[in-house]
Write a protein that holds these residues in place. Structure first.
Motif, PDB file in Angstrom:
ATOM      1  N   GLY A 154     -21.852   3.800 -10.803  1.00 33.36           N
ATOM      2  CA  GLY A 154     -21.293   4.326  -9.567  1.00 33.36           C
ATOM      3  C   GLY A 154     -19.918   3.754  -9.258  1.00 33.36           C
ATOM      4  O   GLY A 154     -19.261   3.139 -10.106  1.00 33.36           O
ATOM      5  N   TRP A 209     -19.303   1.672  -6.541  1.00 35.48           N
ATOM      6  CA  TRP A 209     -19.462   0.673  -5.490  1.00 35.48           C
ATOM      7  C   TRP A 209     -18.344  -0.361  -5.493  1.00 35.48           C
ATOM      8  O   TRP A 209     -17.945  -0.853  -4.446  1.00 35.48           O
ATOM      9  CB  TRP A 209     -20.831   0.001  -5.577  1.00 35.48           C
ATOM     10  CG  TRP A 209     -21.055  -0.813  -6.809  1.00 35.48           C
ATOM     11  CD1 TRP A 209     -21.546  -0.382  -7.996  1.00 35.48           C
ATOM     12  CD2 TRP A 209     -20.759  -2.199  -6.974  1.00 35.48           C
ATOM     13  NE1 TRP A 209     -21.588  -1.416  -8.897  1.00 35.48           N
ATOM     14  CE2 TRP A 209     -21.099  -2.552  -8.296  1.00 35.48           C
ATOM     15  CE3 TRP A 209     -20.238  -3.185  -6.141  1.00 35.48           C
ATOM     16  CZ2 TRP A 209     -20.933  -3.832  -8.788  1.00 35.48           C
ATOM     17  CZ3 TRP A 209     -20.079  -4.463  -6.644  1.00 35.48           C
ATOM     18  CH2 TRP A 209     -20.423  -4.773  -7.951  1.00 35.48           C
ATOM     19  N   LYS A 210     -17.801  -0.683  -6.672  1.00 37.45           N
ATOM     20  CA  LYS A 210     -16.706  -1.666  -6.722  1.00 37.45           C
ATOM     21  C   LYS A 210     -15.474  -1.135  -5.996  1.00 37.45           C
ATOM     22  O   LYS A 210     -14.806  -1.873  -5.270  1.00 37.45           O
ATOM     23  CB  LYS A 210     -16.346  -1.990  -8.170  1.00 37.45           C
ATOM     24  CG  LYS A 210     -17.378  -2.791  -8.906  1.00 37.45           C
ATOM     25  CD  LYS A 210     -16.928  -3.047 -10.332  1.00 37.45           C
ATOM     26  CE  LYS A 210     -18.020  -3.693 -11.155  1.00 37.45           C
ATOM     27  NZ  LYS A 210     -17.630  -3.853 -12.556  1.00 37.45           N
ATOM     28  N   GLN A 211     -15.180   0.132  -6.197  1.00 43.04           N
ATOM     29  CA  GLN A 211     -14.024   0.737  -5.537  1.00 43.04           C
ATOM     30  C   GLN A 211     -14.248   0.832  -4.025  1.00 43.04           C
ATOM     31  O   GLN A 211     -13.320   0.606  -3.241  1.00 43.04           O
ATOM     32  CB  GLN A 211     -13.738   2.136  -6.106  1.00 43.04           C
ATOM     33  CG  GLN A 211     -13.157   2.115  -7.491  1.00 43.04           C
ATOM     34  CD  GLN A 211     -14.214   1.977  -8.575  1.00 43.04           C
ATOM     35  OE1 GLN A 211     -15.401   2.090  -8.324  1.00 43.04           O
ATOM     36  NE2 GLN A 211     -13.766   1.715  -9.793  1.00 43.04           N
ATOM     37  N   ILE A 212     -15.476   1.134  -3.626  1.00 48.30           N
ATOM     38  CA  ILE A 212     -15.770   1.212  -2.196  1.00 48.30           C
ATOM     39  C   ILE A 212     -15.596  -0.157  -1.547  1.00 48.30           C
ATOM     40  O   ILE A 212     -14.964  -0.280  -0.493  1.00 48.30           O
ATOM     41  CB  ILE A 212     -17.191   1.761  -1.964  1.00 48.30           C
ATOM     42  CG1 ILE A 212     -17.256   3.224  -2.399  1.00 48.30           C
ATOM     43  CG2 ILE A 212     -17.608   1.603  -0.503  1.00 48.30           C
ATOM     44  CD1 ILE A 212     -18.651   3.802  -2.424  1.00 48.30           C
ATOM     45  N   VAL A 213     -16.112  -1.186  -2.178  1.00 47.03           N
ATOM     46  CA  VAL A 213     -15.969  -2.550  -1.641  1.00 47.03           C
ATOM     47  C   VAL A 213     -14.494  -2.943  -1.600  1.00 47.03           C
ATOM     48  O   VAL A 213     -14.020  -3.514  -0.609  1.00 47.03           O
ATOM     49  CB  VAL A 213     -16.798  -3.558  -2.471  1.00 47.03           C
ATOM     50  CG1 VAL A 213     -16.459  -4.993  -2.102  1.00 47.03           C
ATOM     51  CG2 VAL A 213     -18.279  -3.302  -2.289  1.00 47.03           C
TER      52      VAL A 213
END
Length: 125
Positions: A59, A61-65
């Motif tokens: 996914g 998630w790293k970019q969202i964080v």
């Protein structure tokens, strides 16, 4: 409940009536202008950071964080800048520094995304 124009011209009688300083007036006026711009920067920054990552089964998630952390840091910078403007009304251009920095980060993230997308295409050719 003053208009932005009244805040920008900082009438001494109005400052005495509201018990606010010239710095308070300048900070409030420029915050009214910069907040809508910051909303635009937040959207562009979120999009560009999400685009900078590649597709994985794990996914994004790293970019969202990363996007959330960057926005929190920009908001913290905005708060620090507001304190400086309150102390020195002539420092009002600093009110737009978080916006400019956010746009620079978004541009760098988009360049990263473009570079990542071109690399496989160039290797295939």
């Amino acid at each position: 409940e003053l208009s932005s124009w009244e805040l920008l011209k900082a009438d001494p009688a109005m400052m005495e009536l509201t018990r606010k300083s010239e710095g308070d007036f300048a900070q409030e006026a420029h915050e009214r202008i910069s907040q809508p711009l910051f909303a635009l920067v937040a959207a562009v920054l979120g999009f560009s950071v999400l685009m900078s990552g590649g597709f994985t089964r794990m996914g994004i998630w790293k970019q969202i964080v990363a996007a959330v952390v960057i926005l929190v840091l920009l908001k913290a910078m905005e708060g620090a800048v507001a304190q400086e403007i309150t102390k020195d009304p002539d420092a009002w251009p600093m009110a737009y520094a978080p916006i400019a920095l956010g746009l620079v980060i978004a541009r760098l993230a988009l360049l990263q995304a473009d570079r990542a997308r071109r690399k496989p295409a160039m290797e295939a050719a």
